[in-house]
Design a protein around this motif. Structure first.
Motif, mmCIF file in Angstrom:
data_model
loop_
_atom_site.group_PDB
_atom_site.id
_atom_site.type_symbol
_atom_site.label_atom_id
_atom_site.label_comp_id
_atom_site.label_asym_id
_atom_site.label_seq_id
_atom_site.Cartn_x
_atom_site.Cartn_y
_atom_site.Cartn_z
ATOM 1 N N THR A 49 22.089 29.417 -10.787
ATOM 2 C CA THR A 49 22.700 30.015 -11.978
ATOM 3 C C THR A 49 23.567 28.974 -12.680
ATOM 4 O O THR A 49 24.013 27.997 -12.079
ATOM 5 C CB THR A 49 23.585 31.233 -11.623
ATOM 6 N N ALA A 50 23.822 29.219 -13.956
ATOM 7 C CA ALA A 50 24.677 28.313 -14.733
ATOM 8 C C ALA A 50 26.073 28.244 -14.120
ATOM 9 O O ALA A 50 26.662 27.158 -14.027
ATOM 10 C CB ALA A 50 24.746 28.778 -16.182
ATOM 11 N N LYS A 61 31.418 24.003 -18.864
ATOM 12 C CA LYS A 61 30.554 25.158 -19.141
ATOM 13 C C LYS A 61 29.751 24.954 -20.420
ATOM 14 O O LYS A 61 28.563 25.263 -20.475
ATOM 15 C CB LYS A 61 31.414 26.415 -19.244
ATOM 16 N N SER A 62 30.386 24.383 -21.438
ATOM 17 C CA SER A 62 29.700 24.165 -22.720
ATOM 18 C C SER A 62 28.557 23.163 -22.575
ATOM 19 O O SER A 62 27.491 23.343 -23.168
ATOM 20 C CB SER A 62 30.686 23.691 -23.783
ATOM 21 N N SER A 65 25.700 24.924 -20.698
ATOM 22 C CA SER A 65 25.050 25.889 -21.589
ATOM 23 C C SER A 65 24.121 25.198 -22.586
ATOM 24 O O SER A 65 22.960 25.599 -22.755
ATOM 25 C CB SER A 65 26.116 26.699 -22.326
ATOM 26 N N THR A 66 24.604 24.150 -23.226
ATOM 27 C CA THR A 66 23.806 23.405 -24.201
ATOM 28 C C THR A 66 22.586 22.772 -23.533
ATOM 29 O O THR A 66 21.468 22.827 -24.065
ATOM 30 C CB THR A 66 24.666 22.303 -24.860
ATOM 31 N N LYS A 69 19.942 25.391 -22.511
ATOM 32 C CA LYS A 69 19.197 25.852 -23.689
ATOM 33 C C LYS A 69 18.112 24.838 -24.059
ATOM 34 O O LYS A 69 16.967 25.198 -24.314
ATOM 35 C CB LYS A 69 20.142 26.076 -24.865
ATOM 36 N N LYS A 79 14.482 31.333 -17.494
ATOM 37 C CA LYS A 79 15.470 32.257 -16.942
ATOM 38 C C LYS A 79 14.771 33.528 -16.486
ATOM 39 O O LYS A 79 13.783 33.955 -17.082
ATOM 40 C CB LYS A 79 16.507 32.633 -18.001
#
Length: 147
Positions: A49-50, A61-62, A65-66, A69, A79
């Protein structure tokens, strides 16, 4: 005076790792963070998981996330959600990433070969034991002090 200054070894080690990884990034057109995440997932399937990537790898976290994606849009990751839990996305590496991961693992092997050149297996084992003990000391200190 410290018997060992870990910081004086950190930057050259990081530079060596980067020099091993950059050709893989260029070849496959991905960022270093994307490669690090793919290799982390491939080498540590228990974390998918992230949130686990952020926690275990200590990445922002950013950035995670980037990168996730971009990896999903490129078809390297997908996912999925477990039944009854539509909140937590679990990550699966797609077959399209196989060559990229193989190249990344080969680069990691090159890094370790350079780093451990001339060391005996006993020395490497002793070093791993010492580093593990140091990490445990740090972890306990941070937990005790609420950090």
């Amino acid at each position: 005076m410290l018997p060992l200054n870990p910081w004086e070894h950190y930057f050259p080690t990081k530079a060596l790792y980067s020099s091993c990884m950059e050709p893989v990034c260029r070849k496959h057109g991905i960022t270093r963070t994307e490669l690090d995440i793919l290799l982390f997932l491939a080498n540590n399937p228990q974390y998918d998981t992230a949130a686990e990537i952020v926690e275990v790898r200590c990445l922002a976290k950013s950035h995670v996330s980037t990168s996730l994606k971009a990896l999903e849009q490129s078809g390297f990751l997908k996912k999925h959600y477990l039944p009854g839990n539509k909140k937590t996305a679990h990550l699966t590496i797609c077959g399209r990433a196989d060559t990229l991961i193989a190249d990344g693992r080969q680069a990691q092997e090159q890094f370790f070969q350079v780093m451990f050149d001339g060391l005996t297996s006993e020395e490497i084992t002793r070093m791993r034991t010492c580093f593990s003990h140091i990490q445990e000391n740090i972890k306990q200190y941070l937990e005790v002090h609420g950090l």
